[in-house]
Design a protein around this motif. Structure first.
Motif, PDB file in Angstrom:
ATOM      1  N   UNK A  48      37.397  31.413  34.904  1.00 28.54           N
ATOM      2  CA  UNK A  48      36.729  30.534  35.801  1.00 28.54           C
ATOM      3  C   UNK A  48      35.385  30.109  35.833  1.00 28.54           C
ATOM      4  N   UNK A  49      34.467  30.727  35.303  1.00 31.64           N
ATOM      5  CA  UNK A  49      33.143  30.199  34.764  1.00 31.64           C
ATOM      6  C   UNK A  49      33.079  29.352  33.924  1.00 31.64           C
ATOM      7  N   UNK A  50      34.039  29.600  32.706  1.00 34.24           N
ATOM      8  CA  UNK A  50      34.181  28.529  31.575  1.00 34.24           C
ATOM      9  C   UNK A  50      34.887  26.950  32.433  1.00 34.24           C
ATOM     10  N   UNK A  51      35.606  27.107  33.368  1.00 33.95           N
ATOM     11  CA  UNK A  51      36.242  26.045  33.788  1.00 33.95           C
ATOM     12  C   UNK A  51      35.006  25.196  34.712  1.00 33.95           C
ATOM     13  N   UNK A  52      34.342  25.974  35.524  1.00 33.59           N
ATOM     14  CA  UNK A  52      33.415  25.520  36.250  1.00 33.59           C
ATOM     15  C   UNK A  52      32.133  24.854  35.532  1.00 33.59           C
ATOM     16  N   UNK A 277      35.433  26.631  44.346  1.00 35.44           N
ATOM     17  CA  UNK A 277      35.560  25.644  43.171  1.00 35.44           C
ATOM     18  C   UNK A 277      36.884  25.839  42.533  1.00 35.44           C
ATOM     19  N   UNK A 278      37.192  24.939  41.608  1.00 35.90           N
ATOM     20  CA  UNK A 278      38.481  24.952  40.705  1.00 35.90           C
ATOM     21  C   UNK A 278      38.535  26.164  40.041  1.00 35.90           C
ATOM     22  N   UNK A 279      37.334  26.542  39.409  1.00 38.08           N
ATOM     23  CA  UNK A 279      37.175  27.533  38.609  1.00 38.08           C
ATOM     24  C   UNK A 279      37.259  28.832  39.316  1.00 38.08           C
ATOM     25  N   UNK A 280      36.835  28.831  40.596  1.00 39.14           N
ATOM     26  CA  UNK A 280      36.797  29.858  41.356  1.00 39.14           C
ATOM     27  C   UNK A 280      38.396  30.372  41.969  1.00 39.14           C
ATOM     28  N   UNK A 281      39.032  29.210  42.208  1.00 37.57           N
ATOM     29  CA  UNK A 281      40.470  29.257  42.698  1.00 37.57           C
ATOM     30  C   UNK A 281      41.286  29.698  41.447  1.00 37.57           C
ATOM     31  N   UNK A 286      44.129  34.548  39.042  1.00 33.56           N
ATOM     32  CA  UNK A 286      44.049  35.450  37.898  1.00 33.56           C
ATOM     33  C   UNK A 286      43.776  36.972  38.412  1.00 33.56           C
ATOM     34  N   UNK A 287      42.928  37.084  39.128  1.00 32.46           N
ATOM     35  CA  UNK A 287      42.547  38.480  39.617  1.00 32.46           C
ATOM     36  C   UNK A 287      43.790  39.021  40.430  1.00 32.46           C
ATOM     37  N   UNK A 288      44.600  38.246  41.139  1.00 38.84           N
ATOM     38  CA  UNK A 288      45.556  38.597  42.052  1.00 38.84           C
ATOM     39  C   UNK A 288      46.711  38.997  41.269  1.00 38.84           C
ATOM     40  N   UNK A 289      46.662  38.158  39.965  1.00 43.14           N
ATOM     41  CA  UNK A 289      47.890  38.698  39.072  1.00 43.14           C
ATOM     42  C   UNK A 289      47.626  40.143  38.459  1.00 43.14           C
ATOM     43  N   UNK A 290      46.244  40.272  38.099  1.00 44.96           N
ATOM     44  CA  UNK A 290      45.736  41.573  37.567  1.00 44.96           C
ATOM     45  C   UNK A 290      45.974  42.749  38.508  1.00 44.96           C
ATOM     46  N   UNK A 291      45.576  42.507  40.022  1.00 47.14           N
ATOM     47  CA  UNK A 291      45.687  43.478  40.784  1.00 47.14           C
ATOM     48  C   UNK A 291      47.138  44.301  41.261  1.00 47.14           C
ATOM     49  N   UNK A 292      48.150  43.515  40.563  1.00 45.10           N
ATOM     50  CA  UNK A 292      49.454  43.968  40.895  1.00 45.10           C
ATOM     51  C   UNK A 292      49.516  45.194  40.094  1.00 45.10           C
ATOM     52  N   UNK A 293      49.044  45.324  39.130  1.00 41.71           N
ATOM     53  CA  UNK A 293      49.322  46.674  38.283  1.00 41.71           C
ATOM     54  C   UNK A 293      48.347  47.929  38.969  1.00 41.71           C
ATOM     55  N   UNK A 294      47.363  47.645  39.168  1.00 40.05           N
ATOM     56  CA  UNK A 294      46.500  48.901  40.056  1.00 40.05           C
ATOM     57  C   UNK A 294      47.181  49.244  41.175  1.00 40.05           C
ATOM     58  N   UNK A 295      47.631  48.107  41.968  1.00 34.72           N
ATOM     59  CA  UNK A 295      48.416  48.571  43.110  1.00 34.72           C
ATOM     60  C   UNK A 295      49.450  49.606  42.898  1.00 34.72           C
ATOM     61  N   UNK A 296      50.357  49.056  41.972  1.00 30.07           N
ATOM     62  CA  UNK A 296      51.581  50.015  41.729  1.00 30.07           C
ATOM     63  C   UNK A 296      51.080  51.217  41.039  1.00 30.07           C
ATOM     64  N   UNK A 297      49.888  51.181  40.310  1.00 27.26           N
ATOM     65  CA  UNK A 297      49.646  52.523  39.683  1.00 27.26           C
ATOM     66  C   UNK A 297      48.844  53.384  40.655  1.00 27.26           C
ATOM     67  N   UNK A 298      48.323  52.755  41.533  1.00 24.17           N
ATOM     68  CA  UNK A 298      47.674  54.011  42.794  1.00 24.17           C
ATOM     69  C   UNK A 298      48.790  54.218  43.614  1.00 24.17           C
TER      70      UNK A 298
END
Length: 557
Positions: A48-52, A277-281, A286-298
């Motif tokens: 996101x920072x690269x984009x912004x 911003x667009x980068x933050x979106x 991306x973070x939401x997609x990453x969080x799927x794995x920890x939610x299942x693991x926990x």
């Protein structure tokens, strides 16, 4: 290796011990695993920072800078996973190996282990349960990494946009909590499945060990039916467990997908409202997609931990089973050379070959158990001047060898079976082989003494196994030797050879035999006749034949 008696007495204690024993390695592994999880979690943020700063800002300098940061971040968490995962995996394997050693040490303790578990169940403890108990170190590492990453991402989201941050910080614990409603049922079914599989393994090993005698009495169909029922129970338990894990995984994945879809939708709305911003979106999605794995693991952590607790508890119970043989404090300076059985008013001293003839196989088995020390209160037994129960295990073993009727042969060569320490010269080995009539067994195989035996001598006939066991017993050359039916599976001619060989090799040593073999009885110095658990007569074999009709009927074949 730690003493088995020092093992914790609960499943939780076993898991704490695992963490403590692997502590040094885990102090390196856990930070690396946390760094890996954090790196993966922060990758969408840096994108996101690269984009912004690079693409949207149309400035090459910041773009290259953040691109370099992204490359360094990805290289860093890749290396962290490589070395952290390696350390964690090694901890699991070393702990599992240590547990297997402790179980093996308990089984092989000279005092034995007084357990009602079948060999297959013990094998299951040393494999499946040891692995499940050891794997807890990985579970905790991934849980710590997931939890740390989730907290850091939650803080970043609150800083970026309090609406999205609040949604994640409130919704994620709720999602994990909902999956925990299923975890106890999954844990119970996993525990039940592990125990059922252990029972099936025990029945299977019991069946394989007794297959030959079962065929002799045509009982293999009954035994096979018993195993089939145990196997079917294990199959049903495994299917039930797999179904439960599938439901838990499906619910965890479904809830996490629904929750993260809501997060992405809210992030899109906030981006359209210019709140982010667009980068933050892009970072939020991306973070939401990453969080799927920890939610299942926990969400699955509780069920996994419960399975490890159950395995640890089973291992702990086994390690705390009492010894089969009580050990006394007396250490003999020189081996005892005399055996006294007061119940029979019998003393066997150096040079004596004495045979007991009983009308009840249970009496013979009970006497053998008493001599082994596994039957407390079975009558007063003296080895030399001391009661058997007062002697240490080492003193008993250096003085007396008790050979059961069903003694086993271990996997290895024939020479391994008879002389594992290679203590005998070739001449001594020849004498032992002649006395036990085992030369025929050696000659039956091209590789002779190097012939490989399966566990329990499965490739040999009953008579061949008996002769090798007898050879092993004679090679041990103990001052006192007790043999229980050593020739029951050999023919009459071979019995004669063994009787003569036994008398020759054991000259000057004390030998007690429990048998009704005419050849062994005739070679004996003294015969004790036991009926209904009491001494009914005694004398030489030929004297007893002449005066005791009941004895004659019992021993003449």
């Amino acid at each position: 290796m730690p003493e088995p008696s020092a093992a914790p007495r609960t499943g939780a204690g076993m898991l704490r011990q695992t963490i403590r024993r692997q502590g040094r390695r885990l102090l390196l592994a856990y930070p690396l695993i946390i760094a890996w999880q954090l790196g993966e979690a922060l990758t969408p943020v840096v994108i996101g920072l690269v984009v912004d700063h690079g693409i949207a800002g149309d400035d090459l300098g910041p773009f290259l800078l953040w691109l370099g940061v992204l490359a360094a971040l990805m290289a860093g968490f890749s290396l962290a996973y490589r070395f952290g995962g390696r350390l964690g995996f090694r901890s699991v394997q070393e702990e599992s190996h240590t547990l297997r050693e402790e179980i093996g040490s308990h089984v092989l303790d000279p005092r034995g282990a007084d357990t009602d578990q079948l060999p297959g169940e013990v094998l299951s403890l040393a494999t499946a349960d040891a692995n499940m108990t050891g794997i807890v170190v990985r579970q905790f590492g991934f849980a710590l990494g997931s939890l740390t990453a989730v907290v850091v991402i939650g803080v970043w989201l609150l800083w970026t946009d309090w609406v999205i941050g609040a949604l994640v910080m409130l919704g994620m614990p709720l999602t994990v909590a909902l999956t925990q409603l299923l975890a106890p049922a999954v844990a119970r079914r996993t525990t039940s499945q592990q125990a059922t599989i252990a029972r099936a393994a025990g029945v299977a090993s019991d069946l394989m060990a007794g297959l030959r005698p079962l065929k002799g009495v045509r009982g293999e169909d009954v035994a096979a039916g018993r195993y089939a029922r145990a196997s079917l129970d294990a199959q049903r338990a495994s299917i039930t467990m797999a179904r439960s894990w599938g439901v838990l995984s499906g619910v965890s994945s479904g809830l996490s997908t629904l929750f993260l879809g809501i997060v992405a939708a809210v992030a899109g709305i906030r981006a359209l409202d210019d709140a982010i911003t667009l980068g933050q979106f892009i970072a939020v999605v991306g973070v939401a997609q990453y969080l799927a794995e920890p939610i299942v693991a926990l969400g699955e952590l509780t069920a996994q931990a419960a399975a490890s607790l159950a395995s640890g508890a089973r291992i702990s119970r086994f390690l705390h089973t009492p010894p089969l043989v009580a050990e006394g404090p007396v250490e003999l300076s020189t081996p005892a050379d005399r055996l006294t059985v007061e119940e029979l008013d019998l003393t066997v001293k150096g040079g004596d070959l004495v045979t007991i003839v009983s009308d009840d196989p249970a009496f013979d088995a009970a006497l053998v158990d008493t001599l082994h020390g596994t039957r407390p209160g079975g009558g007063r037994i003296l080895l030399g001047e001391h009661e058997l129960s007062a002697l240490s295990i080492a003193s008993r073993r250096t003085s007396m060898l008790v050979v059961d009727h069903g003694a086993d042969l271990f996997e290895g060569t024939v020479l391994d079976a008879m002389d594992p320490d290679r203590a005998l010269s070739s001449d001594q080995l020849d004498v032992v082989l002649d006395a036990s009539a085992a030369h025929d067994v050696i000659a039956a195989h091209e590789d002779g003494l190097d012939h490989h035996l399966r566990a329990s001598g499965g490739t040999l006939s009953g008579g061949q196994r008996q002769r090798l066991v007898l050879a092993r017993s004679l090679a041990a050359d103990r001052p006192v030797l007790v043999l229980h039916d050593p020739t029951s599976a050999v023919d009459a001619v071979t019995e004669q050879r063994i009787a003569a060989g036994l008398r020759s090799v054991r000259a000057g040593r004390a030998t007690l035999v429990l048998s009704s073999s005419p050849a062994l009885l005739d070679a004996s110095d003294h015969v004790v006749v036991v009926r209904a658990g009491r001494v009914a007569d005694r004398g030489t074999h030929r004297d007893l034949l002449a005066r005791d009709d009941t004895y004659r009927e019992a021993v003449i074949r």
